[in-house]
Design a protein around this motif. Structure first.
Motif, PDB file in Angstrom:
ATOM      1  N   GLY A 103       0.798  -1.209   0.000  1.00 25.54           N
ATOM      2  CA  GLY A 103       0.000   0.000   0.000  1.00 25.54           C
ATOM      3  C   GLY A 103       0.834   1.263   0.000  1.00 25.54           C
ATOM      4  O   GLY A 103       2.059   1.222   0.013  1.00 25.54           O
ATOM      5  N   THR A 104       0.150   2.379  -0.008  1.00 27.08           N
ATOM      6  CA  THR A 104       0.755   3.700  -0.014  1.00 27.08           C
ATOM      7  C   THR A 104       0.445   4.386   1.310  1.00 27.08           C
ATOM      8  O   THR A 104      -0.712   4.464   1.710  1.00 27.08           O
ATOM      9  N   LEU A 105       1.485   4.875   1.975  1.00 29.22           N
ATOM     10  CA  LEU A 105       1.305   5.632   3.202  1.00 29.22           C
ATOM     11  C   LEU A 105       1.097   7.090   2.829  1.00 29.22           C
ATOM     12  O   LEU A 105       1.931   7.689   2.156  1.00 29.22           O
ATOM     13  N   CYS A 106      -0.040   7.647   3.232  1.00 31.83           N
ATOM     14  CA  CYS A 106      -0.358   9.043   2.948  1.00 31.83           C
ATOM     15  C   CYS A 106      -0.339   9.816   4.264  1.00 31.83           C
ATOM     16  O   CYS A 106      -0.960   9.401   5.236  1.00 31.83           O
ATOM     17  N   SER A 107       0.372  10.940   4.274  1.00 32.10           N
ATOM     18  CA  SER A 107       0.486  11.734   5.487  1.00 32.10           C
ATOM     19  C   SER A 107       0.215  13.191   5.144  1.00 32.10           C
ATOM     20  O   SER A 107       0.762  13.724   4.189  1.00 32.10           O
ATOM     21  N   ASP A 108      -0.639  13.825   5.945  1.00 33.12           N
ATOM     22  CA  ASP A 108      -0.997  15.215   5.684  1.00 33.12           C
ATOM     23  C   ASP A 108      -1.448  15.860   6.989  1.00 33.12           C
ATOM     24  O   ASP A 108      -1.892  15.185   7.908  1.00 33.12           O
ATOM     25  N   GLY A 109      -1.329  17.158   7.051  1.00 34.23           N
ATOM     26  CA  GLY A 109      -1.736  17.903   8.233  1.00 34.23           C
ATOM     27  C   GLY A 109      -3.138  18.454   8.102  1.00 34.23           C
ATOM     28  O   GLY A 109      -3.691  18.576   7.016  1.00 34.23           O
ATOM     29  N   ALA A 110      -3.716  18.775   9.258  1.00 35.92           N
ATOM     30  CA  ALA A 110      -5.051  19.365   9.302  1.00 35.92           C
ATOM     31  C   ALA A 110      -5.107  20.343  10.471  1.00 35.92           C
ATOM     32  O   ALA A 110      -4.384  20.202  11.444  1.00 35.92           O
ATOM     33  N   LEU A 137      -2.897   4.277   5.548  1.00 40.05           N
ATOM     34  CA  LEU A 137      -2.355   3.369   4.548  1.00 40.05           C
ATOM     35  C   LEU A 137      -3.457   3.088   3.543  1.00 40.05           C
ATOM     36  O   LEU A 137      -4.530   2.598   3.913  1.00 40.05           O
ATOM     37  N   ASP A 138      -3.204   3.411   2.296  1.00 43.45           N
ATOM     38  CA  ASP A 138      -4.146   3.137   1.213  1.00 43.45           C
ATOM     39  C   ASP A 138      -3.714   1.819   0.570  1.00 43.45           C
ATOM     40  O   ASP A 138      -2.664   1.739  -0.048  1.00 43.45           O
ATOM     41  N   SER A 139      -4.517   0.774   0.743  1.00 42.22           N
ATOM     42  CA  SER A 139      -4.179  -0.534   0.187  1.00 42.22           C
ATOM     43  C   SER A 139      -5.286  -0.989  -0.746  1.00 42.22           C
ATOM     44  O   SER A 139      -6.330  -0.344  -0.842  1.00 42.22           O
ATOM     45  N   ARG A 140      -5.073  -2.121  -1.361  1.00 39.67           N
ATOM     46  CA  ARG A 140      -6.100  -2.650  -2.271  1.00 39.67           C
ATOM     47  C   ARG A 140      -7.376  -3.032  -1.525  1.00 39.67           C
ATOM     48  O   ARG A 140      -8.426  -3.200  -2.123  1.00 39.67           O
ATOM     49  N   LEU A 141      -7.282  -3.118  -0.206  1.00 42.76           N
ATOM     50  CA  LEU A 141      -8.461  -3.445   0.598  1.00 42.76           C
ATOM     51  C   LEU A 141      -9.139  -2.213   1.172  1.00 42.76           C
ATOM     52  O   LEU A 141     -10.122  -2.332   1.886  1.00 42.76           O
ATOM     53  N   GLY A 142      -8.585  -1.046   0.881  1.00 45.40           N
ATOM     54  CA  GLY A 142      -9.157   0.180   1.404  1.00 45.40           C
ATOM     55  C   GLY A 142      -8.168   0.919   2.279  1.00 45.40           C
ATOM     56  O   GLY A 142      -6.966   0.643   2.260  1.00 45.40           O
ATOM     57  N   TYR A 143      -8.661   1.865   3.049  1.00 50.36           N
ATOM     58  CA  TYR A 143      -7.821   2.684   3.909  1.00 50.36           C
ATOM     59  C   TYR A 143      -7.711   2.079   5.302  1.00 50.36           C
ATOM     60  O   TYR A 143      -8.705   1.619   5.862  1.00 50.36           O
TER      61      TYR A 143
END
Length: 116
Positions: free
Chosen positions: A26-33, A45-51
């Motif tokens: 999967g892809t690790l996505c990191s962002d601030g809010a 973590l965005d994977s083929r099974l979802g987040y």
């Protein structure tokens, strides 16, 4: 019949979600809010099974420089199982990208990083 189908699909989804992350990739996505004067750093973590939720770090009052973000991402990778992470996306400037690349270099797994 409809209820049974939903139940079977849910059971299958749960079985898939229990797989080790190294099998999912999967892809690790990191962002601030920012909300109501509080800062947070969110990682998923965005994977083929979802987040899959990684963590939410309270960054209120912290200096959000490359070292801070790098350390947070590193914790999330260990928490989620680094072998399952194949790509990291960070929404920040060039200094953070350098830190992400340093993180990638120290990992045994094949991880690629990118700034968005």
């Amino acid at each position: 019949p409809v209820l049974q189908k939903c139940l079977d699909e849910t059971r299958n989804d749960v079985k898939l979600a229990m797989l080790p992350l190294k099998q999912m990739k999967g892809t690790l996505c990191s962002d601030g809010a920012r909300n109501m004067g509080r800062d947070a750093l969110n990682s998923v973590l965005d994977s083929r099974l979802g987040y899959f939720f990684g963590q939410c770090t309270d960054a209120t009052g912290k200096h959000k420089n490359a070292e801070f973000l790098y350390a947070d991402i590193k914790v999330v990778i260990v928490k989620l199982g680094g072998d399952g992470i194949v790509f990291i996306v960070v929404l920040d400037g060039p200094s953070v990208c350098k830190k992400v690349l340093a993180l990638i270099d120290e990992r045994d797994a094949k991880i690629f990083g990118q700034r968005c």
